[in-house]
Design a protein around this motif. Structure first.
Motif, PDB file in Angstrom:
ATOM      1  N   ILE A  40       9.827   2.065 -23.889  1.00 13.54           N
ATOM      2  CA  ILE A  40      11.103   2.781 -23.932  1.00 13.54           C
ATOM      3  C   ILE A  40      11.784   2.515 -25.279  1.00 13.54           C
ATOM      4  O   ILE A  40      11.880   1.384 -25.727  1.00 13.54           O
ATOM      5  CB  ILE A  40      12.034   2.325 -22.781  1.00 13.54           C
ATOM      6  N   ASN A  45      11.266   9.383 -23.925  1.00 11.94           N
ATOM      7  CA  ASN A  45      11.310   9.162 -22.475  1.00 11.94           C
ATOM      8  C   ASN A  45      10.577  10.239 -21.687  1.00 11.94           C
ATOM      9  O   ASN A  45       9.920   9.953 -20.679  1.00 11.94           O
ATOM     10  CB  ASN A  45      12.765   9.075 -21.998  1.00 11.94           C
ATOM     11  N   GLU A  49       7.742   9.528 -18.910  1.00 16.30           N
ATOM     12  CA  GLU A  49       7.920   9.922 -17.510  1.00 16.30           C
ATOM     13  C   GLU A  49       6.725  10.715 -16.980  1.00 16.30           C
ATOM     14  O   GLU A  49       6.384  10.641 -15.800  1.00 16.30           O
ATOM     15  CB  GLU A  49       9.204  10.746 -17.366  1.00 16.30           C
ATOM     16  N   LEU A 151      17.023   2.188 -14.938  1.00 15.87           N
ATOM     17  CA  LEU A 151      18.092   3.076 -14.483  1.00 15.87           C
ATOM     18  C   LEU A 151      19.461   2.570 -14.948  1.00 15.87           C
ATOM     19  O   LEU A 151      20.303   3.355 -15.382  1.00 15.87           O
ATOM     20  CB  LEU A 151      18.070   3.201 -12.964  1.00 15.87           C
ATOM     21  N   GLU A 153      20.035   0.944 -17.560  1.00 16.80           N
ATOM     22  CA  GLU A 153      20.081   1.257 -18.992  1.00 16.80           C
ATOM     23  C   GLU A 153      20.351   2.739 -19.204  1.00 16.80           C
ATOM     24  O   GLU A 153      21.159   3.120 -20.058  1.00 16.80           O
ATOM     25  CB  GLU A 153      18.760   0.844 -19.641  1.00 16.80           C
ATOM     26  N   LYS A 154      19.688   3.579 -18.428  1.00 13.45           N
ATOM     27  CA  LYS A 154      19.858   5.030 -18.558  1.00 13.45           C
ATOM     28  C   LYS A 154      21.283   5.449 -18.218  1.00 13.45           C
ATOM     29  O   LYS A 154      21.833   6.390 -18.805  1.00 13.45           O
ATOM     30  CB  LYS A 154      18.861   5.746 -17.649  1.00 13.45           C
ATOM     31  N   GLN A 155      21.906   4.759 -17.254  1.00 12.56           N
ATOM     32  CA  GLN A 155      23.279   5.061 -16.853  1.00 12.56           C
ATOM     33  C   GLN A 155      24.316   4.381 -17.754  1.00 12.56           C
ATOM     34  O   GLN A 155      25.509   4.434 -17.475  1.00 12.56           O
ATOM     35  CB  GLN A 155      23.505   4.613 -15.402  1.00 12.56           C
ATOM     36  N   ASP A 156      23.832   3.748 -18.834  1.00 16.18           N
ATOM     37  CA  ASP A 156      24.703   3.053 -19.793  1.00 16.18           C
ATOM     38  C   ASP A 156      25.495   1.912 -19.161  1.00 16.18           C
ATOM     39  O   ASP A 156      26.571   1.545 -19.632  1.00 16.18           O
ATOM     40  CB  ASP A 156      25.692   4.043 -20.453  1.00 16.18           C
TER      41      ASP A 156
END
Length: 416
Positions: A40, A45, A49, A151, A153-156
Motif C-alpha cells: 500500500i 490501491n 484490490e 480500513l 487508514e483509508k478512513q483517515d
C-alpha cells in the motif's frame, strides 16, 4: 549476433519469472494479503484490490519498476517481513544479506512496518473488541487484523503522524502493543533527525572550522560507538596544544539524557564526565563546551503573551547542574529546557543550532563572550514560533566557567 542476444535476454526473463512462480506456489492466501498490505502506498490501491494471487502482485511490482531480474531486493524485503525467509534463495538472497541491505535499500516505511507488526499481535478476540469499539463507523463485513488497519487508514482515522485512534484502541484492548507504537515514534523521530540534521551538521562544520577548530563528524552513532568516540576524544593528544574543546550532539532524547542510534539512552553526565581533569588531563583548566540539540521530553511549550511578573506555580525551577561535572570550566547548552521538545526548520535545520551558528558569526567578530552569545541565542529562539503560532522553544545553558570565554576573531570574519 543480435538475435542471439535477444534470445539470451528472453531466456533470462523466463528464468526469472519461473522463480517468481515457484515463490507464488509456496505462498498461502494469508501471505498474499500480507504482500498486498505491505505494498500500500507503493502500488495503486485499485491494482492491489484486484490482485488475487502473489503472481498478480509480482506483475504490479514489475510494472511499477519495483521488481526486475536485475534488482529483486524489494521482493526479498517483502518475503523477509512476512517471514518467508526460505524463499529468499530463489532471489539469490539470504536472511543475513537482506538484513545488511535493509537500512540502505529498504522501501517499506516505518509506518507500514508498524501496522504490520501490530496486525500480527492482534488475535481474533482482540479484533472483535476493537471492531465493537468502532462499530458505528465500520462496514458490516468480515475483517482480518490487516484489513481492519487498512480500513482505519483509508478512513483517515490513522496516518503516520496521527495514531491517537490506534493508541486508544490498544489501551483498552491490547495495552502491550503501546510499546510498539512508542518504539515507532522514537524511530520516526530518529529517521527525521537523520534527514533534517544534515543541514545543521553542515552549518556547524562551517562555523567551527571558521573559528579555527578541527572538526570531526560521526553519524548514526550507536552506544558502543559513542563510547569509542568519547575514549578517542578524551585521549586525543591534540588537546595539549588546543585552547578549547567543543562537543556537539544532534539526536533526540529525554530529561538529562540522549538516545544513540540503537535507541540506548545515554545520560548527558556520562558523556561530560569523560572530560574532567582526572579523565582528560589535556583539557584541564581549559573550557569544555557541550551543545546538545535534542528533545528533553515530550511537552510542547505553548505560545503565550508576555505577562510581567507572572509565575507558573506548576513549573518548579529545574537545574541542569547534575549533567555537568562538579568542577570548573564546563558549559552545557541544551536546545530546550528539561521536559520539553525542540523544533527544527525543514530546510534550515534546528532552531537552536541555526541561531547558535548565526550568533557566533555575528557576535564573535564583536568580541562578545560565549555567555553573552548564548543569552542572545535564548532570546532569538524564545521568540520563534511554528507556522501555526502555537509552539515555542526555550534553550537552557548551565556552566561552571571561571572566566569569560571569547573566541579569537577569524581573519576572514568580514567574509561571512
Amino acid at each position: 549476433m543480435k538475435s542471439q542476444g535477444s534470445s539470451s535476454d528472453k531466456n533470462c526473463k523466463v528464468s526469472f519469472r519461473k522463480k517468481l512462480l515457484i515463490i507464488d506456489s509456496n505462498l498461502e492466501v494469508k501471505d498474499v494479503e500480507r504482500l498486498k498490505f505491505l505494498c500500500i502506498g507503493l502500488v495503486p490501491n485499485k491494482k492491489l484490490e484486484k490482485s488475487s494471487s502473489a503472481s498478480d502482485v509480482f506483475e504490479h511490482l514489475l510494472a511499477e519498476d519495483l521488481l526486475s531480474e536485475g534488482d529483486s531486493f524489494f521482493l526479498a524485503e517483502l518475503l523477509y517481513i512476512i517471514r518467508q525467509k526460505k524463499l529468499l534463495q530463489y532471489l539469490d538472497y539470504t536472511k543475513e544479506k537482506v538484513e545488511q541491505l535493509l537500512p540502505i535499500k529498504g522501501k517499506i516505511s516505518l509506518f507500514r512496518n508498524l501496522l504490520y507488526e501490530l496486525s500480527q499481535s492482534i488475535d481474533s478476540e482482540n479484533l472483535k473488541e476493537m471492531i465493537f469499539l468502532l462499530n458505528d463507523s465500520l462496514p458490516k463485513t468480515e475483517m482480518t487484523s490487516l484489513s481492519f488497519l487498512a480500513l482505519l487508514e483509508k478512513q483517515d482515522k490513522i496516518d503516520e503522524d496521527n495514531l491517537t485512534c490506534l493508541e486508544d484502541l490498544c489501551k483498552v484492548v491490547v495495552p502491550k502493543l503501546l510499546r510498539n507504537i512508542e518504539k515507532y515514534k522514537r524511530e520516526k523521530q530518529e529517521e527525521s533527525c537523520q534527514n533534517k540534521y544534515a543541514r545543521s551538521n553542515e552549518i556547524l562544520r562551517g562555523v567551527f572550522q571558521w573559528l579555527g577548530f578541527t572538526v570531526h563528524i560521526y553519524n548514526d552513532v550507536t552506544k558502543v560507538e559513542m563510547e569509542k568516540v568519547l575514549q578517542k576524544q578524551k585521549s586525543n593528544p591534540a588537546h595539549a596544544d588546543g585552547d578549547c574543546f567543543v562537543f556537539c550532539i544532534l539526536t533526540h532524547g529525554e530529561y538529562g539524557a540522549v538516545y544513540s542510534s540503537d535507541e540506548a539512552l545515554i545520560p548527558i553526565r556520562e558523556i561530560t564526565s569523560h572530560f574532567t581533569a582526572l579523565q582528560c588531563p589535556g583539557l584541564a583548566e581549559k573550557p569544555k563546551l557541550f551543545f546538545i540539540q535534542a528533545c528533553q521530553g515530550e511537552k510542547i511549550q505553548p505560545s503565550k503573551s508576555i505577562e510581567a511578573d507572572a509565575l507558573n506555580p506548576e513549573q518548579a525551577p529545574t537545574s541542569l547542574q547534575d549533567s555537568i561535572p562538579v568542577e570548573a570550566d564546563f558549559l552545557l547548552g541544551l536546545a530546550t529546557v528539561p521536559g520539553y521538545v525542540s523544533f527544527r526548520h525543514v530546510e534550515e535545520g534546528s532552531w537552536y543550532i541555526q541561531s547558535l551558528c548565526n550568533h557566533l558569526k555575528v557576535l564573535v567578530p564583536r568580541q562578545e563572550d560565549i555567555l553573552s552569545i548564548l543569552t542572545a541565542v535564548n532570546d532569538d529562539v524564545s521568540r520563534r514560533v511554528d507556522k501555526q503560532g502555537t509552539k515555542k522553544q526555550m534553550p537552557q545553558p548551565a556552566f561552571t566557567l571561571r572566566k569569560k570565554l571569547v573566541f579569537p576573531v577569524p581573519l576572514d570574519a568580514l567574509s561571512l
